[in-house]
Design a protein around this motif. Structure first.
Motif: not given
Lengths: 332, 332
Positions: A104-121
């Motif tokens: 669980v996180t308040d969202g400040r420490a994560v960022r949304k990324v484009d799922p069209s690239l391989p996720h592990s990149v």
């Protein structure tokens, strides 16, 4: 729900080499998000050399992980429950949620990324290691076309990007890696001009042959005898982005550097750095890195461990150089 | 005229410590200036640690002095004959005319200086060593008020200026020197906040006490164990202007640096430099230095040897740290 959250905790501070007994694997209840928070199911965990430093309480740039706490680590995951209007169920997020399956996180420490690239990149070439390579090479190495750039741990997550970016700037890119297999990967797949095997008895001679015009930028990831082999090859006004000293991380006594004087005689600029202190440069770096990946101009390989319970073993392998490219763990 | 030109030549490349037999003293005819040239009678000769490097053919930033050639060295002298309209008989000039009593030059390598200051100051505080201190501290050390600046060889020609300039910028100035006498000079006469004796068995403890807030700038002149004592005291984002490594200059094998890793953990910026490659900064530096000397805000001492024939012995003493302040030779 009956599901449990598997976590890897730091069980003990290692003395010298890390062992599996320095970790403890536990199952806990999956936490619930409060207002403003999100619940993330991690799908990929990153393993990186810096984690060795966080296991120790030796003076360093960051606080150590407490004994008994979840190991620190970069993650890619999916938002499975959101009480934060900035995130929706199904969003792909990158963050530092640690060696665990759910967080669980308040969202400040994560960022949304484009799922069209391989996720592990997002844990490697278009993530922290890629930005580390970009920042160290571009901002601190300041390479100019025609110069020679040498990078140690050249087949790793950082080094592999350093050499390819050096080529994109018109430089000669020379890697240093351990073993013929890694060297072949560095030249044939990554497109470096040369790669020298530090485990080979003729390493120093091969390094000299691979750098006929000397070394203008040395991107340092490892330290130890490799550093002492490169220092005498430096040209006047060379730059050393000092990114890591992995040779020391498991040593009780650090390696003593013989050719320190080369920094004076060649009027070298050396800059130690950690990428998390230069957040202002991340957008520029990530924009270039993701564009290069999309265009197929920046390639990479991964070594994948399967399941969180394999993370300790994979991490020890990473410290011993057993991986090729970025070491990640695919979570169940 | 019947006068002769006494010269000191490099007779042999020293192995380890310099000895007097590495020099040869000769008498030659005094040269005559051609059109565009001047004849200078040198009145002061500078002795500086960098000369040790020029005696050796170890790879360095400058070509060595040839065996059989006049030793390189900074000089103050009087123009006694001029065939160059930019100079008049009686002008006081500073240049690098070498270990000799007379020299002919075309004037490009010398500059006229104000004779109202003590002439030898142009070899020290208002000369190459002073500019070295200024450039290293101001441009590469970038000190901020309230920070702690440490300088090794603090009683020497460079170190003494570093500490006083650091004080002028509102910094805490801490010197490192060899012996109680030098340390007393550094604090009482030069006004440093503290000075630590590296020959004292409790050196490391005393250094810690003298730098209670750590070290933000370390101006390095000596290297060796002193460097290894300072590295663990560095603060995050510390700067190291790397000016000299005199501890290595007479060593067959250079000292191996144990705490290199501190450069990474503290994200240190280190810059090797030599002052002659930054001529654009000399006017600004000399203007401040001469003004401070005139105002009595920048003080210095000299150790004076008398007569060119004493130069080899005085130079060996300099390398052993027997001088206090700037080592000069008063020519007959």
């Amino acid at each position: 729900m009956a599901l449990k959250n598997t976590q890897v905790l730091l069980a003990a501070r290692p003395q010298g080499w890390v062992t599996e007994s320095d970790f403890r694997i536990v199952e806990t209840d999956i936490p619930s998000p409060n207002d403003g928070e999100i619940l993330v199911k991690n799908t990929w965990l990153s393993l990186d050399p810096y984690m060795r430093g966080r296991m120790s309480d030796r003076k360093s740039y960051a606080k150590p992980v407490d004994v008994g706490a979840v190991m620190i680590g970069g993650t890619v995951g999916e938002v499975i429950e959101s009480k934060n209007p900035a995130f929706a169920k199904g969003d792909l997020v990158v963050g530092t949620l640690g060696w665990q399956e759910y967080a669980v996180t308040d969202g400040r420490a994560v960022r949304k990324v484009d799922p069209s690239l391989p996720h592990s990149v997002y844990l490697g070439t278009v993530g922290m290691p890629g930005v580390t390579a970009w920042l160290g090479l571009i901002d601190f190495g300041t390479p100019k076309a025609g110069e020679t750039v040498v990078v140690s741990a050249a087949s790793g997550a950082v080094g592999s990007v350093v050499g390819q970016l050096a080529k994109s700037r018109g430089c000669r890119a020379v890697g240093i890696a351990g073993g013929a297999e890694k060297c072949a990967y560095v030249t044939r797949e990554l497109g470096f001009d040369a790669c020298v095997d530090y485990k080979d008895p003729s390493f120093e001679k091969a390094l000299a042959e691979a750098t006929p015009n000397g070394v203008d930028v040395y991107f340092e990831n490892v330290g130890g005898p490799v550093l002492d082999a490169v220092l005498p090859r430096l040209n006047a006004f060379a730059r050393i982005p000092l990114c890591g000293l992995i040779a020391d991380y498991n040593a009780i006594e650090p390696y003593a550097v013989k050719h320190f004087g080369a920094l004076l005689t060649n009027r070298v600029r050396l800059q130690g750095f950690i990428v998390s202190e230069h957040l202002d440069r991340w957008p520029t770096a990530l924009a270039e890195l993701s564009q290069l990946v999309r265009e197929g101009k920046l390639v990479y390989r991964e070594t994948v461990a399967h399941g969180l319970r394999e993370a300790p073993r994979a991490f020890i392998g990473l410290l011993k150089g057993q991986n090729l490219g970025k070491q990640v763990v695919k979570l169940a």
